[in-house]
Design a protein around this motif. Sequence first.
Motif, PDB file in Angstrom:
ATOM      1  N   UNK A   1      18.601  70.261  49.851  1.00 14.18           N
ATOM      2  CA  UNK A   1      17.449  70.143  50.748  1.00 14.18           C
ATOM      3  C   UNK A   1      17.023  68.691  50.936  1.00 14.18           C
ATOM      4  N   UNK A   2      17.280  67.872  49.944  1.00 10.95           N
ATOM      5  CA  UNK A   2      16.879  66.470  50.058  1.00 10.95           C
ATOM      6  C   UNK A   2      17.666  65.731  51.140  1.00 10.95           C
ATOM      7  N   UNK A   3      18.771  66.288  51.584  1.00  8.91           N
ATOM      8  CA  UNK A   3      19.572  65.672  52.643  1.00  8.91           C
ATOM      9  C   UNK A   3      19.158  66.131  54.037  1.00  8.91           C
ATOM     10  N   UNK A   4      18.151  66.967  54.124  1.00  6.13           N
ATOM     11  CA  UNK A   4      17.592  67.382  55.415  1.00  6.13           C
ATOM     12  C   UNK A   4      18.607  68.043  56.327  1.00  6.13           C
ATOM     13  N   UNK A   5      18.811  67.466  57.502  1.00  8.31           N
ATOM     14  CA  UNK A   5      19.690  68.058  58.513  1.00  8.31           C
ATOM     15  C   UNK A   5      21.164  68.052  58.119  1.00  8.31           C
ATOM     16  N   UNK A   6      21.515  67.324  57.103  1.00 13.89           N
ATOM     17  CA  UNK A   6      22.907  67.264  56.657  1.00 13.89           C
ATOM     18  C   UNK A   6      23.212  68.318  55.581  1.00 13.89           C
ATOM     19  N   UNK A   7      22.327  69.270  55.412  1.00 16.75           N
ATOM     20  CA  UNK A   7      22.472  70.285  54.374  1.00 16.75           C
ATOM     21  C   UNK A   7      23.780  71.053  54.453  1.00 16.75           C
ATOM     22  N   UNK A   8      24.175  71.433  55.671  1.00 18.18           N
ATOM     23  CA  UNK A   8      25.427  72.188  55.827  1.00 18.18           C
ATOM     24  C   UNK A   8      26.631  71.340  55.406  1.00 18.18           C
ATOM     25  N   UNK A   9      26.604  70.076  55.777  1.00 18.89           N
ATOM     26  CA  UNK A   9      27.719  69.184  55.437  1.00 18.89           C
ATOM     27  C   UNK A   9      27.805  69.013  53.919  1.00 18.89           C
ATOM     28  N   UNK A  10      26.672  68.781  53.286  1.00 20.12           N
ATOM     29  CA  UNK A  10      26.632  68.620  51.832  1.00 20.12           C
ATOM     30  C   UNK A  10      27.074  69.905  51.147  1.00 20.12           C
ATOM     31  N   UNK A  11      26.634  71.048  51.671  1.00 18.82           N
ATOM     32  CA  UNK A  11      27.028  72.350  51.127  1.00 18.82           C
ATOM     33  C   UNK A  11      28.548  72.500  51.189  1.00 18.82           C
ATOM     34  N   UNK A  12      29.149  72.137  52.312  1.00 15.94           N
ATOM     35  CA  UNK A  12      30.606  72.247  52.475  1.00 15.94           C
ATOM     36  C   UNK A  12      31.338  71.275  51.545  1.00 15.94           C
ATOM     37  N   UNK A  13      30.843  70.058  51.448  1.00 20.86           N
ATOM     38  CA  UNK A  13      31.484  69.057  50.583  1.00 20.86           C
ATOM     39  C   UNK A  13      31.422  69.499  49.122  1.00 20.86           C
ATOM     40  N   UNK A  14      30.296  70.061  48.727  1.00 21.70           N
ATOM     41  CA  UNK A  14      30.163  70.561  47.349  1.00 21.70           C
ATOM     42  C   UNK A  14      31.221  71.613  47.052  1.00 21.70           C
ATOM     43  N   UNK A  15      31.470  72.497  48.009  1.00 18.89           N
ATOM     44  CA  UNK A  15      32.498  73.523  47.810  1.00 18.89           C
ATOM     45  C   UNK A  15      33.888  72.905  47.704  1.00 18.89           C
ATOM     46  N   UNK A  16      34.131  71.853  48.439  1.00 24.37           N
ATOM     47  CA  UNK A  16      35.452  71.229  48.422  1.00 24.37           C
ATOM     48  C   UNK A  16      35.738  70.489  47.116  1.00 24.37           C
ATOM     49  N   UNK A  17      34.738  69.811  46.572  1.00 24.69           N
ATOM     50  CA  UNK A  17      34.984  68.997  45.382  1.00 24.69           C
ATOM     51  C   UNK A  17      34.787  69.753  44.070  1.00 24.69           C
TER      52      UNK A  17
END
Length: 185
Positions: A41-57
């Motif tokens: 949530x701290x990344x605001x509008x980039x939440x989906x991108x961060x969520x996807x990156x977390x799954x990848x790494x």
Amino acid sequence: MKESYITFFRRFWIALIVGFILYNIIFPETFSRESIVAKIQSYGNYGWVIFAICHLVRGFVMLPSTALIFAGVFLFPNDLFMVLVISVIGIVISSMIVYYFSDKLGFSKLFDKNTKASNLVKEKLSGKYGPLFIIFWAFFPFVPTDLICYTAGAMKINPIVFAVSIFIGELILCTVYIYGSSYFI
């Protein structure tokens, strides 16, 4: 010279995995659903991108995807299908990365030995019901999927069969997690 880079990379990756596992044991709240939600949530509008990156790494450090999936349900309750798509695709991609790098870590040497245990694993994964074994392993929530990824990669199981099997098992598990937990949230 090339061998020294491979040895360094292998030792670094193993140290990274052990470090993250120990960190997770010592500070389990860091990777809790609530903590993951707050960080994304701290990344605001980039939440989906961060969520996807977390799954990848997450596959690189053998962190379970369960808390991340539940965090996705909490973060994006109106887009559960997208949470499912990103979760499953991220898990399959990270599983394939682990699959391909398992040999670089020397896991194939474990199966070069002709022991009872290694022969049993080879028989289960390479046999007629190997894909079903992988599907059930990926679906069963109490065993780490990354372990079967390292094993299948070390044994050089057909990568397409492996990817499809992981996809089916994780699709079932993630669907149950996402739509089941959304009922309670």
